[in-house]
Write a protein that holds these residues in place. Sequence first.
Motif, PDB file in Angstrom:
ATOM      1  N   THR A 146       5.363  -6.779  -6.752  1.00 31.83           N
ATOM      2  CA  THR A 146       4.545  -7.961  -7.022  1.00 31.83           C
ATOM      3  C   THR A 146       5.331  -9.236  -6.719  1.00 31.83           C
ATOM      4  O   THR A 146       4.811 -10.165  -6.096  1.00 31.83           O
ATOM      5  CB  THR A 146       4.065  -7.961  -8.489  1.00 31.83           C
ATOM      6  OG1 THR A 146       3.298  -6.774  -8.710  1.00 31.83           O
ATOM      7  CG2 THR A 146       3.216  -9.176  -8.800  1.00 31.83           C
ATOM      8  N   GLU A 147       6.589  -9.267  -7.150  1.00 33.61           N
ATOM      9  CA  GLU A 147       7.432 -10.436  -6.881  1.00 33.61           C
ATOM     10  C   GLU A 147       7.682 -10.598  -5.380  1.00 33.61           C
ATOM     11  O   GLU A 147       7.678 -11.707  -4.858  1.00 33.61           O
ATOM     12  CB  GLU A 147       8.764 -10.326  -7.618  1.00 33.61           C
ATOM     13  CG  GLU A 147       8.637 -10.408  -9.132  1.00 33.61           C
ATOM     14  CD  GLU A 147       8.167 -11.766  -9.615  1.00 33.61           C
ATOM     15  OE1 GLU A 147       8.503 -12.788  -8.985  1.00 33.61           O
ATOM     16  OE2 GLU A 147       7.451 -11.806 -10.631  1.00 33.61           O
ATOM     17  N   SER A 204       0.833  -1.210   0.000  1.00 35.10           N
ATOM     18  CA  SER A 204       0.000   0.000   0.000  1.00 35.10           C
ATOM     19  C   SER A 204       0.867   1.258   0.000  1.00 35.10           C
ATOM     20  O   SER A 204       0.516   2.266  -0.623  1.00 35.10           O
ATOM     21  CB  SER A 204      -0.953   0.002   1.191  1.00 35.10           C
ATOM     22  OG  SER A 204      -0.226   0.003   2.408  1.00 35.10           O
ATOM     23  N   GLY A 205       2.007   1.206   0.682  1.00 39.20           N
ATOM     24  CA  GLY A 205       2.933   2.341   0.676  1.00 39.20           C
ATOM     25  C   GLY A 205       3.547   2.549  -0.702  1.00 39.20           C
ATOM     26  O   GLY A 205       3.675   3.688  -1.170  1.00 39.20           O
ATOM     27  N   VAL A 206       3.895   1.440  -1.352  1.00 39.50           N
ATOM     28  CA  VAL A 206       4.441   1.528  -2.712  1.00 39.50           C
ATOM     29  C   VAL A 206       3.389   2.111  -3.648  1.00 39.50           C
ATOM     30  O   VAL A 206       3.678   2.994  -4.463  1.00 39.50           O
ATOM     31  CB  VAL A 206       4.919   0.145  -3.208  1.00 39.50           C
ATOM     32  CG1 VAL A 206       5.310   0.196  -4.677  1.00 39.50           C
ATOM     33  CG2 VAL A 206       6.084  -0.361  -2.364  1.00 39.50           C
ATOM     34  N   ALA A 207       2.151   1.634  -3.525  1.00 40.87           N
ATOM     35  CA  ALA A 207       1.068   2.147  -4.377  1.00 40.87           C
ATOM     36  C   ALA A 207       0.868   3.640  -4.158  1.00 40.87           C
ATOM     37  O   ALA A 207       0.655   4.395  -5.118  1.00 40.87           O
ATOM     38  CB  ALA A 207      -0.220   1.384  -4.102  1.00 40.87           C
ATOM     39  N   GLY A 265       6.566 -13.693  -3.293  1.00 37.93           N
ATOM     40  CA  GLY A 265       7.542 -14.457  -2.526  1.00 37.93           C
ATOM     41  C   GLY A 265       7.086 -14.672  -1.107  1.00 37.93           C
ATOM     42  O   GLY A 265       7.226 -15.760  -0.545  1.00 37.93           O
ATOM     43  N   ASP A 266       6.506 -13.643  -0.489  1.00 46.54           N
ATOM     44  CA  ASP A 266       5.968 -13.778   0.864  1.00 46.54           C
ATOM     45  C   ASP A 266       4.851 -14.814   0.892  1.00 46.54           C
ATOM     46  O   ASP A 266       4.787 -15.648   1.789  1.00 46.54           O
ATOM     47  CB  ASP A 266       5.408 -12.440   1.365  1.00 46.54           C
ATOM     48  CG  ASP A 266       6.472 -11.546   1.971  1.00 46.54           C
ATOM     49  OD1 ASP A 266       7.632 -11.988   2.092  1.00 46.54           O
ATOM     50  OD2 ASP A 266       6.135 -10.409   2.316  1.00 46.54           O
ATOM     51  N   THR A 287       9.190  -0.977 -10.442  1.00 48.13           N
ATOM     52  CA  THR A 287       8.768  -0.934  -9.043  1.00 48.13           C
ATOM     53  C   THR A 287       7.540  -1.811  -8.826  1.00 48.13           C
ATOM     54  O   THR A 287       7.465  -2.568  -7.856  1.00 48.13           O
ATOM     55  CB  THR A 287       8.474   0.518  -8.614  1.00 48.13           C
ATOM     56  OG1 THR A 287       9.663   1.290  -8.796  1.00 48.13           O
ATOM     57  CG2 THR A 287       8.018   0.595  -7.176  1.00 48.13           C
ATOM     58  N   VAL A 288       6.594  -1.723  -9.743  1.00 47.95           N
ATOM     59  CA  VAL A 288       5.391  -2.563  -9.654  1.00 47.95           C
ATOM     60  C   VAL A 288       5.778  -4.038  -9.738  1.00 47.95           C
ATOM     61  O   VAL A 288       5.325  -4.854  -8.927  1.00 47.95           O
ATOM     62  CB  VAL A 288       4.383  -2.195 -10.761  1.00 47.95           C
ATOM     63  CG1 VAL A 288       3.264  -3.227 -10.852  1.00 47.95           C
ATOM     64  CG2 VAL A 288       3.801  -0.814 -10.516  1.00 47.95           C
TER      65      VAL A 288
END
Length: 134
Positions: free
Chosen positions: A92-93, A9-12, A97-98, A87-88
């Motif tokens: 996403t990766e 959400s921070g990245v978005a 991965g998580d 960045t997207v």
Amino acid sequence: MTGWDITPSGVASILSLVGLAADDLSKDIKGYGESMVDAGRFVGTISGPYCGVPVGPVGVAVADFASDTQGSIRFMAARTKKTMDGTVKATTEYVGGDVEMAAQAQREAAKAPTPEELAAVGKEPGGKGGKQSG
């Protein structure tokens, strides 16, 4: 993944702000192009028309400047887009991965105990037998 703490959400949120800045930059670039055309057209001439268009040294200099900076402007726009797309993809990766690591941990936890794990029950850390009740 130690050392990483990405909040999608921070990245978005940041990408949204970058997108707004990129939109502003796009408008500025369009205005820059229009200004270059106007500057080239209205600087005046001291020579006769060339191919039906009045040409003067300042007009030629403005056209040369616009031509010389065109590659840098295209690079800036392409770099911005590539950075946002990267960045997207990276986020996403990371999230994928998580999710995969969590799923793997759940799969491992759901498996029947191995003989070693069964033998370890009741032993103290370090391999000594545990206390027996009774």
